[in-house]
Scaffold this motif. Structure first.
Motif, PDB file in Angstrom:
ATOM      1  N   MET A 140      37.830  21.282  56.475  1.00  0.00           N
ATOM      2  CA  MET A 140      38.026  20.300  55.973  1.00  0.00           C
ATOM      3  C   MET A 140      39.311  19.682  56.363  1.00  0.00           C
ATOM      4  O   MET A 140      40.323  20.264  56.792  1.00  0.00           O
ATOM      5  N   ALA A 141      39.324  18.343  56.386  1.00  0.00           N
ATOM      6  CA  ALA A 141      40.648  17.590  57.101  1.00  0.00           C
ATOM      7  C   ALA A 141      41.710  17.706  55.956  1.00  0.00           C
ATOM      8  O   ALA A 141      41.602  17.766  54.758  1.00  0.00           O
ATOM      9  N   SER A 142      42.949  17.676  56.414  1.00  0.00           N
ATOM     10  CA  SER A 142      44.202  17.785  55.640  1.00  0.00           C
ATOM     11  C   SER A 142      44.297  16.548  54.964  1.00  0.00           C
ATOM     12  O   SER A 142      43.884  15.479  55.249  1.00  0.00           O
ATOM     13  N   GLN A 143      45.054  16.833  53.711  1.00  0.00           N
ATOM     14  CA  GLN A 143      45.247  15.448  52.956  1.00  0.00           C
ATOM     15  C   GLN A 143      45.726  14.424  53.590  1.00  0.00           C
ATOM     16  O   GLN A 143      45.357  13.173  53.721  1.00  0.00           O
ATOM     17  N   SER A 144      46.778  14.610  54.391  1.00  0.00           N
ATOM     18  CA  SER A 144      47.536  13.735  55.164  1.00  0.00           C
ATOM     19  C   SER A 144      46.792  13.094  56.431  1.00  0.00           C
ATOM     20  O   SER A 144      46.896  11.812  56.551  1.00  0.00           O
ATOM     21  N   ALA A 145      45.937  13.816  56.963  1.00  0.00           N
ATOM     22  CA  ALA A 145      44.842  13.337  57.841  1.00  0.00           C
ATOM     23  C   ALA A 145      43.729  12.447  57.132  1.00  0.00           C
ATOM     24  O   ALA A 145      43.655  11.402  57.851  1.00  0.00           O
ATOM     25  N   VAL A 146      43.429  12.685  55.884  1.00  0.00           N
ATOM     26  CA  VAL A 146      42.761  11.738  55.298  1.00  0.00           C
ATOM     27  C   VAL A 146      43.763  10.441  54.883  1.00  0.00           C
ATOM     28  O   VAL A 146      42.892   9.233  55.119  1.00  0.00           O
ATOM     29  N   LEU A 147      44.752  10.607  54.400  1.00  0.00           N
ATOM     30  CA  LEU A 147      45.529   9.415  54.287  1.00  0.00           C
ATOM     31  C   LEU A 147      45.853   8.479  55.331  1.00  0.00           C
ATOM     32  O   LEU A 147      45.557   7.317  55.317  1.00  0.00           O
ATOM     33  N   VAL A 148      46.142   9.097  56.547  1.00  0.00           N
ATOM     34  CA  VAL A 148      46.388   8.317  57.872  1.00  0.00           C
ATOM     35  C   VAL A 148      44.968   7.488  58.136  1.00  0.00           C
ATOM     36  O   VAL A 148      45.064   6.489  58.521  1.00  0.00           O
ATOM     37  N   ARG A 149      43.693   8.286  58.146  1.00  0.00           N
ATOM     38  CA  ARG A 149      42.639   7.729  58.405  1.00  0.00           C
ATOM     39  C   ARG A 149      42.115   6.422  57.569  1.00  0.00           C
ATOM     40  O   ARG A 149      41.693   5.455  58.096  1.00  0.00           O
ATOM     41  N   GLU A 150      42.397   6.820  56.286  1.00  0.00           N
ATOM     42  CA  GLU A 150      42.406   5.539  55.129  1.00  0.00           C
ATOM     43  C   GLU A 150      43.026   4.347  55.382  1.00  0.00           C
ATOM     44  O   GLU A 150      42.828   3.403  55.126  1.00  0.00           O
TER      45      GLU A 150
END
Length: 107
Positions: free
Chosen positions: A1-11
């Motif tokens: 699972m991607a870290s929250q910060s990685a998800v936020l960066v992607r979004e």
């Protein structure tokens, strides 16, 4: 699972690409968009590439490309099925963490 910060960066990057596409579809140059939003071209570039910026600048650019109202409307919880089903929760002044059955037994 991607870290929250990685998800936020992607979004953030995805949102930036979408804003750039809206700008181009609207026939706006980066200079005109930056001027209409009251931001520098560097700030516009940061938004369009998903780099961190202030929410005020992000919203100003969304307004300049004509999508701010749609984004704000999309955030309306009452417009969603979930929000309309749970409308009563909106009037609650304070959200509390539900107590577990173990906590209740210990009392």
């Amino acid at each position: 699972m991607a870290s929250q910060s990685a998800v936020l960066v992607r979004e953030m990057e995805r949102l930036g690409r979408n804003i750039r596409s809206w700008r181009k579809i609207s026939g706006l140059t980066a200079q005109i968009t930056a001027e209409r939003a009251g931001v520098s071209r560097d700030t516009l570039r940061a938004i369009e590439t998903g780099r961190s910026t202030s929410s005020e600048n992000l919203l100003a650019v969304m307004r300049a490309v004509g999508i701010l109202a749609a984004v704000v409307d999309a955030s309306d919880p009452i417009a969603s099925d979930f929000g309309s089903r749970n409308l009563a929760r909106a009037s609650v002044e304070r959200v509390r963490i539900p107590r577990s059955s173990k906590q209740i037994e210990e009392e």
